[in-house]
Every structure is written in structure tokens, then in C-alpha cells.
Write a protein that holds these residues in place. Structure first.
Motif, short mmCIF file in Angstrom:
data_model
loop_
_atom_site.label_atom_id
_atom_site.label_comp_id
_atom_site.label_asym_id
_atom_site.label_seq_id
_atom_site.Cartn_x
_atom_site.Cartn_y
_atom_site.Cartn_z
N ARG A 75 0.92 -1.27 0.01
CA ARG A 75 -0.25 -0.05 0.25
C ARG A 75 1.01 0.81 0.21
O ARG A 75 1.68 1.48 1.38
N TRP A 91 1.06 5.08 0.43
CA TRP A 91 -0.60 6.59 0.84
C TRP A 91 0.05 7.47 0.70
O TRP A 91 1.70 7.40 0.63
N ASP A 141 -5.54 13.54 -6.24
CA ASP A 141 -5.36 12.88 -7.73
C ASP A 141 -4.27 12.72 -8.31
O ASP A 141 -3.81 11.42 -9.35
N LEU A 166 -1.27 10.85 -7.02
CA LEU A 166 -1.34 9.00 -7.02
C LEU A 166 -1.59 8.66 -8.40
O LEU A 166 -0.64 7.49 -8.89
N ILE A 223 0.82 5.59 -9.55
CA ILE A 223 0.25 3.91 -10.06
C ILE A 223 1.39 3.24 -11.45
O ILE A 223 1.41 2.83 -11.87
N TYR A 250 -1.73 -3.06 -9.37
CA TYR A 250 -2.75 -2.05 -8.61
C TYR A 250 -3.67 -2.81 -8.86
O TYR A 250 -3.81 -2.64 -9.73
N SER A 282 -8.04 1.94 -5.00
CA SER A 282 -7.37 2.87 -4.09
C SER A 282 -8.63 2.91 -2.92
O SER A 282 -9.82 2.51 -3.76
N THR A 283 -8.39 3.51 -1.73
CA THR A 283 -8.61 3.73 -0.85
C THR A 283 -10.12 5.13 -1.15
O THR A 283 -10.02 5.67 -1.95
N ARG A 300 -4.81 9.61 0.41
CA ARG A 300 -5.20 7.86 0.07
C ARG A 300 -4.43 7.61 -0.28
O ARG A 300 -3.49 7.24 -0.81
N GLN A 301 -5.07 6.17 -1.21
CA GLN A 301 -3.93 4.77 -0.19
C GLN A 301 -4.04 4.13 -1.76
O GLN A 301 -5.12 4.47 -2.32
N ALA A 302 -3.18 3.83 -2.84
CA ALA A 302 -2.69 2.91 -3.58
C ALA A 302 -3.12 1.76 -3.28
O ALA A 302 -2.21 1.64 -2.21
N ASN A 303 -3.58 0.75 -3.42
CA ASN A 303 -3.36 -0.69 -3.27
C ASN A 303 -2.62 -1.30 -4.41
O ASN A 303 -3.29 -1.05 -5.91
#
Length: 125
Positions: A56, A58, A70, A73, A77, A96, A99-100, A113-116
Motif C-alpha cells: 500500500r 499512501w 489524484d 496517486l 500508479i 494495481y 485505492s481507498t 489516499r492509498q493506492a493498493n
């Protein structure tokens, strides 16, 4: 693995400079924007010689606009998704997975915000 991910973000997302941290390293006074890499534990996979690790990332920015979140992030990504990375004998790539929601972190006084990602990893050697 963490260092390879950190190095890739620093190389590709100039906005952070070298401000890509491990959890609990930044505080409310840390210069923004910055990113935090959080790694999960290894999980079994269907591959005979591999394992999955959730990753993750953040993104934190000053209390300006979520458009800034945005933009950063998207850069994270683009820097990580589908790219093959190496850490010694370990080769891996990140995929990817979403995201949250947007959040305001009251403690750090930052929008975030978090990218997973999930990494399918082949053990080296």
C-alpha cells in the motif's frame, strides 16, 4: 523489496524528492508532499515458487485540494503498475488493485489516499 519500490517512486515521481518513507517515520511537521510505503505479510499463491505481498502506498499533501492527491496517486500508479523490479536475486512486479476513499488526516494535517497493489513474487536463486 521495499527499497526497490521506494527507489522506483523516487525516480519516477519527482514531486516527492526523497520523501518516501516507511510507516511511522513522518510526523505532522514532515514536508509535504510525501509517500508512505506499507507492506503486508506474504500470502500463498498458486505459483509453485512464489508468494504474494500486499503493498500500500499512501500519498500525503498539504490541505489544498484532492486534485493534488489524484495527480500524485496517478504518478505512483504509473510508476509501479506492471513494472518488473529487482531486489538482489528477488524479481517481482506490482499489480494495481484499487485505492481507498479520500481522507483528511487530522494528526498529520494532510489530505491523503492509498493506492493498493499486490506483488506476485518469484524467489530468486
Amino acid at each position: 523489496m521495499r527499497n526497490a519500490i521506494r527507489d522506483r517512486i523516487i525516480e519516477e515521481v519527482e514531486d516527492f524528492g526523497t520523501r518516501v518513507y516507511e510507516p511511522y517515520m513522518p510526523d505532522a511537521n514532515t514536508e509535504k508532499p510525501y509517500a508512505v510505503i506499507v507492506m503486508g505479510g506474504e500470502a500463498e499463491t498458486n505459483m509453485r515458487y512464489g508468494f504474494d505481498v500486499p503493498v500500500r502506498v499512501w500519498v500525503y499533501v498539504d490541505k489544498t485540494s484532492f486534485s493534488d492527491v489524484d495527480s500524485l496517486l496517478a504518478k505512483v500508479i504509473n510508476a509501479l503498475n506492471g513494472v518488473e523490479l529487482e531486489d538482489g536475486d528477488l524479481k517481482f512486479s506490482l499489480r494495481y488493485t484499487g485505492s481507498t476513499d479520500d481522507m483528511y488526516d487530522e494528526t498529520w494535517k494532510a489530505l491523503t489516499r492509498q493506492a493498493n497493489f499486490v506483488t506476485e513474487t518469484i524467489r530468486g536463486g
